[in-house]
Structure formats: structure tokens, C-alpha cells
Design an enzyme around this catalytic site. Structure first.
Site, PDB file in Angstrom:
ATOM      1  N   HIS A 151      -6.577 -13.331  -7.715  1.00 49.08           N
ATOM      2  CA  HIS A 151      -7.415 -12.399  -6.968  1.00 49.08           C
ATOM      3  C   HIS A 151      -8.817 -12.436  -7.559  1.00 49.08           C
ATOM      4  CE1 HIS A 151      -9.054  -8.776  -5.164  1.00 49.08           C
ATOM      5  NE2 HIS A 151      -8.085  -8.873  -4.281  1.00 49.08           N
ATOM      6  N   LYS A 187       0.859  -1.189   0.000  1.00 47.40           N
ATOM      7  CA  LYS A 187       0.000   0.000   0.000  1.00 47.40           C
ATOM      8  C   LYS A 187       0.900   1.246   0.000  1.00 47.40           C
ATOM      9  CE  LYS A 187      -3.735  -2.576   0.840  1.00 47.40           C
ATOM     10  NZ  LYS A 187      -4.843  -2.757  -0.081  1.00 47.40           N
TER      11      LYS A 187
END
EC number: 4.1.1.39
Length: 466
Positions: free
Chosen positions: A285, A166
Site C-alpha cells: 500500500h 470496512k
């Protein structure tokens, strides 16, 4: 409604056959059907069966040119849903010959392609599929599977640890690589590209691949452990996706990544085949899954999307946490986790499993837990999911007050403490907090993490209940 009834009468005559005996080669589907007012459940179920197999809305003369009885998918059982008004589970059996071998795309196009916009239905949800061994055997499945992955990474007897880098968007490639290195040297097994990191103007894919691989090798040399970074090769075309996977293989990294729903099953299966042929692990994902699976009465349940992924191919897949910020009701989540990992899963309606599933030794998929989890969740995660899972802490690593590497140390210490306590026979569900507190007394990094997150809880009722 009169018009609707007139049309659907035919379906019931031909496609509702309660005396049908299912064959071991049939693909079986369980649909949650909500008919429009005035449409009987048998007619609605028969309409679903017809429209997703050989039928159309009227009788056509070309029906006489084939054996409809051989190819039609009958609706063979209907039962009301307990506690719901006007909802039914309709069971449909599809003959194997209706499907192309080894093509998840074709299977879904047939079973869920057209029928969800049907006027006679207020809503429709595909709850489960039974994939017969004869069809399973036409798929390669996961590139490597759980055991081969452990052997490649030399990591046994514990869950694997991951972390999503992140901020998910905006870092330059070099700063991104720095974040990867800090996390990997701190003690985790994997770092991850966020699912929306592909190849944007602020960070082109080739630069990211190069800096991330450099970080990975540096961390490996320092720690003596094998490391991985999920390099997201998802792209605008299948050819570009394979090009990125080829570059990853040339760098010598162990794993690449794909967004299988937005990328599509055809692309995903191509990538899975490439990964097996070239020794790459494949992390999957599930971006976009909630669009399809979140509504209780319409769409496709995630357990079906999970089965389809195991057939199409992937070594890891994100699959809900039971704790944390994202959806997941415990028994139902564990049901599809078993469908991903195990070889043979018995029918168990209490866990949402409508059919017994035999994967005939197809490799398993590691379920990935991510989304709002931190060190205090570690005992629960270890207890609920066991060794064969990947625990992915994004903010739960990078949010550590001392930085990425200490955040990673805190997670690794917490995990090792939980695994050791479990192996000593302690009850993680009851003694979890105490185990973490004790480990924190000799790990300042864990102690700091415990201070930051001690009060965080995500308290919302799960929407997916039986």
C-alpha cells in the site's frame, strides 16, 4: 540574490555540461526545476546536479584527493516546460559508482536527499528516473511477480478482485474475521487489511491474523477457489514486522501486506526478501504517497516511487484508478502502470515517460485499483487496465444493501460479464452499461447494486496533467 549568484557561478562551470554523452550505466534523472527570480536555468540545473552528487556549496581542498570528473553527476540538458513560465526540465546523469548495490534507500538519499530545500530553487520535482540494467540487476525485485502469482492462485484470464474490510478501525478480531469470510465466500479473490490496521488496542495483530486465516480456509473449502487476505504486517520496528510475517507463514496464508512509504524502503526490501524465501506474496500500500507526489511542481512523481517499489520488492501496489474518487489522469496513470508490469517500456513523453526503461526480466508488479469504484465502473476498469490488475472494491462491496456476500457476488458477476464480452470482441467503452444491465437481469445481487450506485460520479479534474 547577488550572494546566491556568486555561489552558483561555480556550479555552472563544473556541473553544466551540455556536450556530455550519457553512458548505459548512468542513472538518469529528469527534474522539474522552478528557479528563484534572477537565477538562470543552467545555474539552477547545475546546482541540483552538484548537490545531489559530489558537490557542496564551496570549493574544498579534499576535492583534490579524488577524481571529481569520474564521480560528479553532470546536468547535460535543460528544456523549458511547455505552457509554464519559469519551469524547466533539467536532465542529470549520475555515475553508477555513486550508489550502493541493491539499496533503494541509498539511491533516494543521494538523488533527492538534500537538494529539495535549496535556496536557489523556488520548487523542485523529480519527474522520472532511468534505472540502468547494471543497477537493476543488483536488486531482487518483487518476491514473485505476476506470472508466479497467477500460478500460485490458479487464476487466469481476468483481473483479480479484492475488497478492503470496512469500517477500517474499530472491529474486534472475530467480527473482522466474519466480514472477511462473507466477502471471500461471495466470489472475490482477496480481502485486505486497511493500511492503518496494524496492532491497536481494539484488535491486536495476532488475533486478527488467526480469525482472518480461519475465515480464509472456510471460504476456500466452500468455494473450491484459492483465497487470500492481505495481512498487514507493518509495525513499529523491522524486527516486529518480520515476526508478523513469520506468523502469517506459519498459518499457511498466501499473502502479507506492507505500507512501503511509511514503513520505509529498508524495511520493505527486508520483507520482500523474506517473502521470496518463504513463498509469500507481498501486497504493497502506498499510504503517504500524496504528501510526496501530489504537487505538480514540487516533490517526486509517483512513477518514480513506483519504479523504486519494483526494485525494493512488492507483488501488488495501489496505483490510482482513472475512475473513482482518487487522482489519476488516464495516459499518465497507464504510463506508470506499464512501468510496473512490463519488461521494456519505450520513452513516451505523452504518457510522462521521460526515459526508455529496460527491466531486464525483473518480475512485474500487479497494479491495484481502489477508491470509490463500483459495478458501473467495471467495464471501464477492464477495458483500461486489462487482465493484469487487481480491482479493489471496499464500499463498492460492503455498501451493498443486502450485505457483504451479495455485494461480492455482484462484483464477480459484473467482472465475468465484462471479461466475456471483451473476449467476444465487444467494445466495453461503448457498450459497458448495456453489458452490466444485461448481466443484472439474471443476477439479483448485481441488479440491487446497480440500483444503489447508478448515479454516483466523482467529478473533479485530475491535478496531474502534462
Amino acid at each position: 540574490n547577488v550572494g546566491l549568484k556568486a555561489v552558483f557561478k561555480d556550479y555552472k562551470l563544473t556541473y553544466y555540461t551540455p556536450d556530455y554523452e550519457t553512458k548505459v550505466t548512468d542513472i538518469l534523472a529528469a527534474f522539474r526545476v522552478t528557479p528563484q527570480p534572477g537565477v538562470p536555468p543552467e545555474e539552477a540545473g547545475a546546482a541540483v546536479a552538484x548537490e545531489s552528487s559530489t558537490g557542496t556549496w564551496t570549493t574544498v581542498w579534499t576535492d583534490g584527493l579524488t577524481s571529481l570528473d569520474r564521480y560528479k553527476g553532470p546536468c547535460y540538458h535543460i528544456e523549458p516546460v511547455a505552457g509554464e513560465e519559469n519551469q524547466f526540465i533539467a536532465y542529470v546523469a549520475y555515475p553508477l559508482d555513486l550508489f550502493e548495490e541493491g539499496x533503494v534507500t541509498n539511491m533516494f538519499t543521494s538523488i533527492v536527499g538534500n537538494v529539495f530545500g535549496f535556496k536557489a530553487l523556488r520548487a523542485l520535482r523529480l519527474e522520472d528516473l532511468r534505472i540502468p540494467p547494471a543497477y537493476v540487476k543488483t536488486f531482487q525485485g518483487p518476491p514473485h511477480g505476476i506470472q508466479v502469482e497467477r500460478d500460485k492462485l490458479n487464476k487466469y484470464g481476468r483481473p483479480l478482485l479484492g475488497c478492503t474490510i470496512k469500517p477500517k478501525l474499530g472491529l474486534s478480531a472475530k467480527n473482522y474475521g466474519r466480514a472477511v469470510y462473507e466477502c471471500l465466500r461471495g466470489g472475490l479473490d482477496f480481502t485486505k487489511d486497511d493500511e492503518n490496521v496494524n496492532s491497536q488496542p481494539f484488535m491486536r495483530w495476532r488475533d486478527r491474523f488467526l480469525f482472518x486465516x480461519e475465515a480464509l480456509y472456510k471460504a476456500q473449502a466452500e468455494t473450491g477457489e484459492i483465497k487470500g487476505h492481505y495481512l498487514n504486517x507493518t509495525a513499529g520496528t523491522s524486527e516486529e514486522m518480520i515476526k508478523r510475517a513469520v506468523f502469517a507463514r506459519e498459518l499457511g496464508v498466501p499473502i502479507v501486506m506492507h505500507d512501503y512509504l511509511t514503513g520505509g524502503f529498508t524495511s520493505n526490501t527486508s520483507l520482500a526478501h523474506y517473502c521470496r524465501d518463504n513463498g509469500l506474496l507481498l501486497h504493497i500500500h502506498r499510504a503517504m504517497h500524496a504528501v510526496i507526489d501530489r504537487q505538480k511542481n514540487h516533490g517526486i512523481h509517483f512513477r518514480v516511487l513506483a519504479k523504486x517499489l519494483r526494485m525494493s520488492g512488492g507483488d501488488h501496489i495501489h496505483s490510482g484508478t482513472v475512475v473513482g474518487k482518487l487522482e489519476g489522469e488516464r495516459e499518465i496513470t497507464l504510463g506508470f502502470v506499464d512501468l510496473l508490469r512490463d519488461d521494456f517500456i519505450e520513452k513516451d513523453r505523452s504518457r510522462g515517460i521521460y526515459f526508455t526503461q529496460d527491466w531486464v526480466s525483473m518480475p512485474g508488479v500487479l497494479p491495484v485499483r481502489s477508491g470509490g469504484i463500483h459495478v458501473w465502473h467495471m467495464p471501464a476498469l477492464t477495458e483500461i487496465f486489462g487482465d493484469d490488475s487487481v480491482l479493489q472494491f471496499g464500499g463498492g462491496t460492503l455498501g451493498h444493501p443486502w450485505g457483504n456476500a451479495p455485494g461480492r457476488v455482484a462484483n464477480r458477476v459484473a467482472l465475468e460479464a465484462c471479461v466475456q464480452a471483451r473476449n467476444e470482441g465487444r467494445d466495453l467503452a461503448r457498450e459497458g452499461n448495456e453489458i452490466i444491465r444485461k448481466a443484472a437481469t439474471w443476477s439479483p445481487e448485481l441488479s440491487a447494486a446497480c440500483e444503489v450506485w447508478k448515479e454516483i460520479k466523482f467529478e473533479f479534474a485530475a491535478m496531474d496533467t502534462l
